[in-house]
Design an enzyme around this catalytic site. Structure first.
Site, PDB file in Angstrom:
ATOM      1  N   ARG A   1      27.347  47.751   7.069  1.00 16.02           N
ATOM      2  CA  ARG A   1      28.179  46.655   6.543  1.00 16.02           C
ATOM      3  C   ARG A   1      29.115  46.061   7.591  1.00 16.02           C
ATOM      4  NH1 ARG A   1      30.970  49.011   1.485  1.00 16.02           N
ATOM      5  NH2 ARG A   1      32.045  47.020   1.518  1.00 16.02           N
TER       6      ARG A   1
ATOM      7  N   ARG B   1      48.827  43.806  33.482  1.00 18.01           N
ATOM      8  CA  ARG B   1      47.513  44.439  33.304  1.00 18.01           C
ATOM      9  C   ARG B   1      47.536  45.856  33.845  1.00 18.01           C
ATOM     10  NH1 ARG B   1      43.674  40.588  36.156  1.00 18.01           N
ATOM     11  NH2 ARG B   1      42.222  42.258  35.627  1.00 18.01           N
TER      12      ARG B   1
END
Ligand code: UD1
Ligand code: CA
Length: 449
Positions: free
Chosen positions: A15, A314
């Site tokens: 699903r 980062r």
């Protein structure tokens, strides 16, 4: 006493409509499976076995990285069969085990601890919860003495049984050697033709082992079967993480807009403005101030540092104390030492910026040549003029000054000035003459029309 943990994760999760295994989808920056492993470890589990399907390489690598074992369930014959596969992998283990699902990322360590404690008292325990909508959950039939009689799966339940509000969350604690025996005795003569783990408590009762019901919060019991449920689990986890951060002394004016990772560490008196997103691996030290719309991952932000608005840190970004990183500045794998400043429009990658050095607007470390990365090393108290390109590998010494608009390709000695732009020329009156000529041209053209 050694404790084992079994995590069922062999379902295909169709699903989700994803090529990725369901339990690898992340909640607050960590695969769902990782949340379950961490909660089990925090509840004192020494050994964890994850049951995966044959194609679950990604799951196996991840579990291995977190120190958990894996066992393959070749065919998905039911939760009881899956638990039996894990029990077979634990033949050399004796002691209590807790079983849970890999797609329930919100279960807290205290729930596993409560399940173990109740198991220790009676020999078996199971967690129940009362969802707003009991839907298709297994219903828990409880005896007058408060112990579990049995679990009836929704598809096998009568109308009267479907009215029971207490549902099976899927968390079971029992002795590993009992689990081996009972899973081997399970039958699949039910509505789904599956070996149900939920038939185990009735087998225990028949042997005179009572199953204690422990209750848990409905939010914690939330399972993920679809993208919408994944988003709901994320929202619930964010609420939990924000509450914890505030409780620990982080300052947030609009916590509902801040996205945290499972491991975000914010020390007391650090301030986080609205709309800040934290990826994994961030530590924010006391008194730091993260301004709005910043995106931060894998970074350490020192005491008193100011970041953003609109900054991007980062992995490998390390800002020491009182560093300033301003708007549209990106920092990757670079250390900015105490008091260094990069306030505007800059990229600093694979670099060191020494103490108190000022990086002018528009400075770029050219760290990539299309093949590999190189480092830029800038000393203390240096001044990098605006719009400078630092072509790595390159070093700028302590106290050096770089003239604005320079492209630096060679090392600059300490206390030197480096300028690479061409000399400025002045043409006196040129602009005035130009305007007069152009104005006359335009007027002549309009007359001719
Ligand atoms: C199960 C319970 C139900 C409970 C519900 C809570 C059974 C029979 N029913 O139902 O009582 O209310 O969970 O969410 O246990 N799995 C395997 N191998 C299999 C089958 C399942 O590893 O062969 C794993 C799945 O990946 C999943 C978990 O077991 O993580 C639960 O399986 P699922 O089929 O979703 O069980 P439910 O029908 O939801
Ligand atoms: Ca399910």
């Amino acid at each position: 006493m050694m404790r084992a943990g079994i995590i069922l994760a062999a379902g295909l999760g169709t699903r989700m409509k994803s090529t990725q295994s369901k339990v690898m989808h992340t909640v607050a920056g960590l695969p769902m499976l990782g949340h379950v492993i961490n909660a089990m470890r925090d509840a004192g589990v020494d050994r964890i076995v994850v049951v995966t399907h044959a194609g679950g390489d990604e799951v196996r690598r991840f579990a291995d990285g977190m120190g958990a074992e894996t066992v393959i369930q070749e065919r998905q014959l039911g939760t009881g069969h899956a638990a039996g596969c894990a029990a077979a992998a634990l033949t050399d283990f004796s002691g209590p085990a807790v079983i849970s699902y890999g797609d329930m990322p919100l279960v807290e360590a205290q729930t596993f601890s409560a399940a173990f404690a109740a198991e220790e008292a009676t020999g078996m325990s199971i967690a129940g919860f009362r969802p707003a909508d009991p839907a298709a959950y297994g219903r828990m039939v409880v005896d007058a003495d408060g112990f579990l009689n049995r679990i009836v799966e929704y598809k096998d339940a009568s109308e009267a049984q479907r009215k029971i509000g207490l549902c099976n969350a899927g968390i079971l604690a029992l002795e590993t050697q009992d689990l081996r025996r009972w899973t081997a005795a399970l039958k699949n003569d039910n509505a789904q033709g599956e070996y149900y783990l939920t038939d185990v408590p009735a087998l225990a009762k028949a042997e005179g082992i009572p199953c204690t019901v422990v209750t848990m919060d409905a939010i914690e019991a939330m399972g993920v079967n679809s993208r919408a449920e994944l988003a709901a689990a994320e929202a619930a986890m964010q609420t939990r993480l924000r509450d914890e951060a505030l409780e620990n002394g982080a300052g947030m004016t609009a916590p509902e807009t801040v996205y945290l990772s499972f491991d975000t560490e914010i020390e007391p008196d650090a301030i986080v403005e609205p709309y800040v997103v934290f990826g994994p691996g961030v530590v924010v030290h006391k008194g730091a101030h993260i301004r709005a719309f910043s995106h931060i991952e894998g970074a350490e932000i020192g005491p008193g540092a100011i970041v953003g608005p609109y900054a991007r840190l980062r992995p490998g970004a390390k800002l020491e104390e009182n560093v300033h990183v301003g708007n549209f500045v990106e920092v990757k794998n670079a250390t900015l030492e105490a008091g260094a400043k990069a306030n505007h429009l800059t990229y600093l990658g694979d670099a060191r910026v020494g103490k108190k050095t000022n990086i002018g607007a528009g400075t770029i470390t050219c760290n990539y040549d299309g093949f590999g990365k190189s480092r830029t090393d800038i000393g203390e108290n240096a001044f990098i003029g605006s719009d400078t390109s630092l072509v790595a590998p390159v070093k700028v010494g302590d106290g050096a000054v770089i003239g604005a608009g320079s492209t630096i390709t060679k090392d600059v000695p300490a206390d030197a000035l480096a300028v690479t732009r061409s000399a400025q020329k002045i043409f006196a009156g040129w602009a005035k003459d130009y305007r007069a000529r152009k104005t006359a041209e335009k007027a002549a053209k309009q007359k001719g029309k």
